[in-house]
Design an enzyme around this catalytic site. Structure first.
Site, short mmCIF file in Angstrom:
data_model
loop_
_atom_site.label_atom_id
_atom_site.label_comp_id
_atom_site.label_asym_id
_atom_site.label_seq_id
_atom_site.Cartn_x
_atom_site.Cartn_y
_atom_site.Cartn_z
N LYS A 54 -41.63 5.66 50.01
CA LYS A 54 -41.54 5.69 51.48
C LYS A 54 -42.76 6.37 52.08
O LYS A 54 -43.34 5.90 53.07
CB LYS A 54 -40.24 6.39 51.92
CG LYS A 54 -39.00 5.56 51.64
CD LYS A 54 -37.69 6.28 51.93
CE LYS A 54 -36.52 5.42 51.45
NZ LYS A 54 -35.20 5.93 51.80
N GLN A 98 -32.59 11.46 52.29
CA GLN A 98 -32.41 10.61 51.12
C GLN A 98 -31.04 10.87 50.48
O GLN A 98 -30.64 12.03 50.29
CB GLN A 98 -33.55 10.89 50.12
CG GLN A 98 -33.60 9.93 48.95
CD GLN A 98 -33.87 8.48 49.36
OE1 GLN A 98 -34.57 8.23 50.34
NE2 GLN A 98 -33.30 7.56 48.63
N ASP A 121 -32.31 5.06 59.29
CA ASP A 121 -31.50 4.48 58.20
C ASP A 121 -30.35 3.64 58.76
O ASP A 121 -29.74 2.86 58.03
CB ASP A 121 -30.91 5.60 57.33
CG ASP A 121 -31.69 5.83 56.03
OD1 ASP A 121 -32.33 4.87 55.55
OD2 ASP A 121 -31.63 6.95 55.52
#
Ligand SMILES: Nc1nc2c(c(=O)[nH]1)N[C@@H](CN(C=O)c1ccc(C(=O)N[C@@H](CCC(=O)O)C(=O)O)cc1)CN2
Ligand SMILES: [Mg+2]
Length: 282
Positions: A54, A98, A121
């Site tokens: 990422k 995460q 997200d």
């Protein structure tokens, strides 16, 4: 029949090139670069790989990346305080934590603390609700990335029988919502589903995200079906495989995603799209 390969690596590279061009335009107009905060708690080796990918993707497209690599001993209180700070930071357009988190931290509490406007997200209940009511704002990256890949096939999804195997919040449930919004007829299967092979055999499109290597057998696949494999499983020899038996499924499908190089890279490309969208709206 041998299926066409849906090359997520190549499609993701196209998406990143489009994003980079838009970032260049922003910078020429003296606007801030899109900023993405990536929070990793602990030392899960797979998470470390995804977070590194990422950060690299951010660099490639010209985003500012704000990286927080926190020890596994980080308390939930401290993590929530960091999120509060990032929610207020105008240079940060997107925030992600995460997953999975260490056991002492409640993921729902953490996800709900991220401002829905910065939830790139798409996991916050507000954004899931927007998708469920056909008013998507920030959609979960993996299922939305799958939709971008499906668009590349040129196949009309309206009226297709779609079967989603796996009912996770990250993949299965939002995938169902995306396909429903595209007017497919959608069935979701999970660990209590009876006769999974028969359900899969009815699918014109099957999306599998369960995390069990080669669980879906090639001879379950309806000839000509589209097969999307979201699973990424690391085997004892270090190699990666999906949740679908690739070679035997490829012999029956019309389109299939490989693992690696299929859905995974699209997840990250979609994360960048979501972050750019927040920046462009601010
Ligand atoms: N906060 C989040 N956590 C998790 C998400 C997520 O979208 N947000 N999804 C998964 C992990 N994930 C992204 O974070 C992810 C997984 C895999 C890939 C990927 O590109 N995989 C490569 C293979 C990489 C390797 O060598 O292992 C591929 O499939 O080609 C990207 C993102 C769970 N957590
Ligand atoms: Mg995702």
């Amino acid at each position: 029949m041998s299926a066409n390969i849906l090359d997520g690596k190549a499609i993701a590279a196209e998406v990143r090139a489009e994003i980079k061009a838009q970032v260049t335009e922003r910078l020429e107009q003296d606007q801030l670069p899109p900023g993405l905060a990536v929070i990793l708690v602990g030392e899960n080796p797979a998470s470390q790989v995804y977070v590194r990918n990422k950060k690299n993707a951010c660099k490639e497209v010209g985003f500012a990346d704000f990286a927080y690599d926190l020890p596994a001993s980080t308390t939930q209180v401290d993590l929530l305080a960091l999120i509060d700070e990032l929610n207020e930071n105008p240079e940060v357009h997107g925030i992600l934590v995460q997953l999975p988190l260490p056991d002492h931290i409640n993921p729902e509490t953490v996800i709900e603390r991220i401002s829905p406007a910065k939830d790139v997200d798409g996991f916050h209940p507000y954004n899931v609700g927007r998708l469920a009511t056909r008013m998507p704002k920030l959609a979960p990256c993996t299922p939305h990335g799958v939709m971008t890949m499906l668009a590349k096939t040129g196949i009309e999804l309206r009226g297709l029988n779609a079967v989603v195997v796996g009912a996770s919040n990250i993949v299965g449930v939002p995938m169902v919502l995306e396909l429903l919004n595209a007017r497919a007829t959608v069935t979701i299967c999970h660990s209590a589903t009876k006769d999974l092979p028969a359900k899969v055999a009815e699918a014109d499109l099957v999306v599998v995200g369960v995390g069990i290597p080669n669980m879906v057998k090639g001879d379950w696949i309806k000839p000509g079906a589209i097969v999307i494999d979201v699973g990424i499983n690391r085997l004892d020899d270090g190699s990666l495989c999906g949740d679908v038996e690739f070679e035997s499924a490829k012999a029956r499908a019309s389109w299939i995603t490989p693992v690696p190089g299929g859905v995974g890279p699209m997840t990250i490309a979609t994360l960048l799209q979501n972050t750019l969208a927040v920046a462009q709206a601010s």
